[in-house]
Design an enzyme around this catalytic site. Structure first.
Site, PDB file in Angstrom:
ATOM      1  N   GLU A   1      -0.951   5.613 -40.894  1.00 19.81           N
ATOM      2  CA  GLU A   1      -1.154   7.198 -41.271  1.00 19.81           C
ATOM      3  C   GLU A   1      -0.301   7.983 -40.184  1.00 19.81           C
ATOM      4  O   GLU A   1      -0.665   7.605 -39.004  1.00 19.81           O
ATOM      5  CB  GLU A   1      -2.616   7.377 -41.154  1.00 19.81           C
ATOM      6  CG  GLU A   1      -2.934   9.172 -41.764  1.00 19.81           C
ATOM      7  CD  GLU A   1      -4.114   9.632 -41.470  1.00 19.81           C
ATOM      8  OE1 GLU A   1      -4.482  10.590 -42.048  1.00 19.81           O
ATOM      9  OE2 GLU A   1      -4.948   8.807 -41.151  1.00 19.81           O
TER      10      GLU A   1
ATOM     11  N   ASP B   1      -0.873   9.429 -33.640  1.00 16.69           N
ATOM     12  CA  ASP B   1      -0.485  10.813 -33.391  1.00 16.69           C
ATOM     13  C   ASP B   1      -0.320  10.878 -31.931  1.00 16.69           C
ATOM     14  O   ASP B   1      -0.719  10.108 -31.172  1.00 16.69           O
ATOM     15  CB  ASP B   1      -1.897  11.601 -33.788  1.00 16.69           C
ATOM     16  CG  ASP B   1      -1.732  13.215 -34.093  1.00 16.69           C
ATOM     17  OD1 ASP B   1      -2.129  13.578 -35.194  1.00 16.69           O
ATOM     18  OD2 ASP B   1      -1.213  13.673 -32.912  1.00 16.69           O
TER      19      ASP B   1
ATOM     20  N   ASP C   1       3.137  19.082 -40.144  1.00 17.57           N
ATOM     21  CA  ASP C   1       3.502  20.385 -40.028  1.00 17.57           C
ATOM     22  C   ASP C   1       4.800  20.620 -40.800  1.00 17.57           C
ATOM     23  O   ASP C   1       5.947  19.690 -40.735  1.00 17.57           O
ATOM     24  CB  ASP C   1       3.865  20.720 -38.503  1.00 17.57           C
ATOM     25  CG  ASP C   1       2.732  20.429 -37.525  1.00 17.57           C
ATOM     26  OD1 ASP C   1       1.656  20.691 -37.901  1.00 17.57           O
ATOM     27  OD2 ASP C   1       2.641  19.338 -36.791  1.00 17.57           O
TER      28      ASP C   1
ATOM     29  N   ASP D   1       0.447  20.549 -48.756  1.00 17.40           N
ATOM     30  CA  ASP D   1       0.205  21.856 -49.455  1.00 17.40           C
ATOM     31  C   ASP D   1       1.365  22.607 -49.437  1.00 17.40           C
ATOM     32  O   ASP D   1       1.338  23.824 -50.012  1.00 17.40           O
ATOM     33  CB  ASP D   1      -1.011  22.833 -48.626  1.00 17.40           C
ATOM     34  CG  ASP D   1      -0.338  23.150 -47.336  1.00 17.40           C
ATOM     35  OD1 ASP D   1      -0.073  22.173 -46.618  1.00 17.40           O
ATOM     36  OD2 ASP D   1      -0.368  24.284 -47.099  1.00 17.40           O
TER      37      ASP D   1
HETATM   38  C1  LIG Z   1      -1.403  19.750 -39.493  1.00 15.72           C
HETATM   39  S1  LIG Z   1      -1.866  18.252 -38.407  1.00 15.72           S
HETATM   40  C2  LIG Z   1      -2.605  17.143 -39.824  1.00 15.72           C
HETATM   41  C3  LIG Z   1      -3.615  16.292 -39.333  1.00 15.72           C
HETATM   42  C4  LIG Z   1      -4.197  15.231 -40.367  1.00 15.72           C
HETATM   43  N1  LIG Z   1      -3.269  14.450 -40.912  1.00 15.72           N
HETATM   44  C5  LIG Z   1      -5.161  16.228 -41.455  1.00 15.72           C
HETATM   45  O1  LIG Z   1      -4.546  16.120 -42.425  1.00 15.72           O
HETATM   46  O2  LIG Z   1      -6.074  16.481 -41.218  1.00 15.72           O
HETATM   47  C6  LIG Z   1      -0.562  17.425 -38.170  1.00 15.72           C
HETATM   48  C7  LIG Z   1      -0.664  16.241 -36.931  1.00 15.72           C
HETATM   49  O3  LIG Z   1       0.512  15.578 -36.958  1.00 15.72           O
HETATM   50  C8  LIG Z   1       0.844  15.413 -35.444  1.00 15.72           C
HETATM   51  N2  LIG Z   1       2.288  15.208 -35.157  1.00 15.72           N
HETATM   52  C9  LIG Z   1       3.327  16.201 -35.398  1.00 15.72           C
HETATM   53  N3  LIG Z   1       4.052  15.740 -35.268  1.00 15.72           N
HETATM   54  C10 LIG Z   1       4.069  14.473 -34.591  1.00 15.72           C
HETATM   55  C11 LIG Z   1       5.331  13.448 -34.051  1.00 15.72           C
HETATM   56  N4  LIG Z   1       6.435  13.799 -34.113  1.00 15.72           N
HETATM   57  N5  LIG Z   1       4.626  12.347 -33.729  1.00 15.72           N
HETATM   58  C12 LIG Z   1       3.133  12.058 -33.605  1.00 15.72           C
HETATM   59  N6  LIG Z   1       2.419  13.115 -34.144  1.00 15.72           N
HETATM   60  C13 LIG Z   1       2.799  14.102 -34.623  1.00 15.72           C
HETATM   61  C14 LIG Z   1       0.045  16.510 -34.835  1.00 15.72           C
HETATM   62  O4  LIG Z   1      -0.086  16.155 -33.376  1.00 15.72           O
HETATM   63  C15 LIG Z   1      -0.979  16.770 -35.576  1.00 15.72           C
HETATM   64  O5  LIG Z   1      -2.127  16.164 -35.310  1.00 15.72           O
END
Ligand SMILES: C[S@@+](CC[C@H](N)C(=O)[O-])C[C@H]1O[C@@H](n2cnc3c(N)ncnc32)[C@H](O)[C@@H]1O
Length: 214
Positions: free
Chosen positions: A43, A68, A117, A153
């Site tokens: 994931e 993450d 994101d 989304d």
């Molecule tokens: C919007 S949150 C979604 C978290 C989770 N998947 C959820 O649906 O509840 C996006 C996550 O992606 C991680 N993230 C973004 N870019 C990343 C990267 N290049 N490498 C590792 N983690 C990343 C961020 O730290 C964040 O925790």
């Protein structure tokens, strides 16, 4: 920094199910923890790892790794896994961009990209987790026939990913622009992450894309 966050950052690397990309022999350690398996499901951008943990509960014979870059979120993931009694999941503090430096003998047969994101501005398109530069990383760390799942989304990210699948001539397996309007969803598809629940509460439609890299 708030005290609670500092405590998490100091503690997280001591947990038995947490691994750090910066540590030596990280793949070996991960593999040892996961019963010496060669096949895993990942994931990416897992946050508190709702998908990894719920998939691990649904499929106790498989192994899952939530990844993450934010260590405090991995603290939450680790604690949630422990509270759920999950033993077949581990968590990795890493940038997704670096995964091909880590996974050499273990290969992913499945990847879940959960509510990444969206980077809606054209100027930051390269940061989208389905940009071809990320697909190149995924190709290096997956087993033949591996399945990639994107849940989002965000309409722009959904349409963008569909265009990447077409341009890169990948095999599209499922495209659902409004997942919960579909019938016969699998238990896997129905797992709801923290961010998914927030988007649903705002009345947003959840989208799913499933494709393979070969
Ligand atoms: C919007 S949150 C979604 C978290 C989770 N998947 C959820 O649906 O509840 C996006 C996550 O992606 C991680 N993230 C973004 N870019 C990343 C990267 N290049 N490498 C590792 N983690 C990343 C961020 O730290 C964040 O925790």
């Amino acid at each position: 920094m708030p005290r609670r966050k500092l405590k998490k950052l100091l503690e997280v690397r001591t947990f038995e199910n947490v691994f750090d990309a910066k540590a030596e022999n990280v793949e070996e350690e991960l593999r040892r923890y996961l019963n010496n398996t060669e096949r895993v499901a990942l994931e990416l951008g897992c946050g508190q790892a709702d998908y990894s943990i719920n998939l691990a509960l649904l499929r106790p014979d498989k192994y899952f790794i939530g990844i993450d870059r934010k260590a405090a979120r991995i603290w939450n993931a680790s604690k949630n896994a422990e509270a759920s009694g999950v033993k077949n999941a581990a968590f990795l503090i890493s940038y997704i961009e670096r995964l091909d430096e880590i996974f050499k003998t273990m290969k992913a047969e499945e990847i879940w990209i959960t509510f990444p994101d969206p980077y809606p501005r054209r100027g930051s398109m390269k940061k989208r987790l389905t940009h071809p530069r990320f697909l190149e990383v995924y190709k290096k760390i997956t087993a033949p026939g591996a399945i990639i799942n994107l849940k989002t989304d965000d309409e722009t990210l959904y349409e963008y990913t569909l265009s990447v699948i077409e341009e890169e001539k990948l095999k599209l397996i499922k495209a659902a622009g409004d997942l919960y309007a579909e019938e016969n969803l699998s238990e896997e598809e129905k797992i709801r992450t923290k961010y998914e629940k927030m988007h649903l509460a705002e009345g947003k439609k959840i989208k799913l894309l499933r494709f393979s890299l070969d």
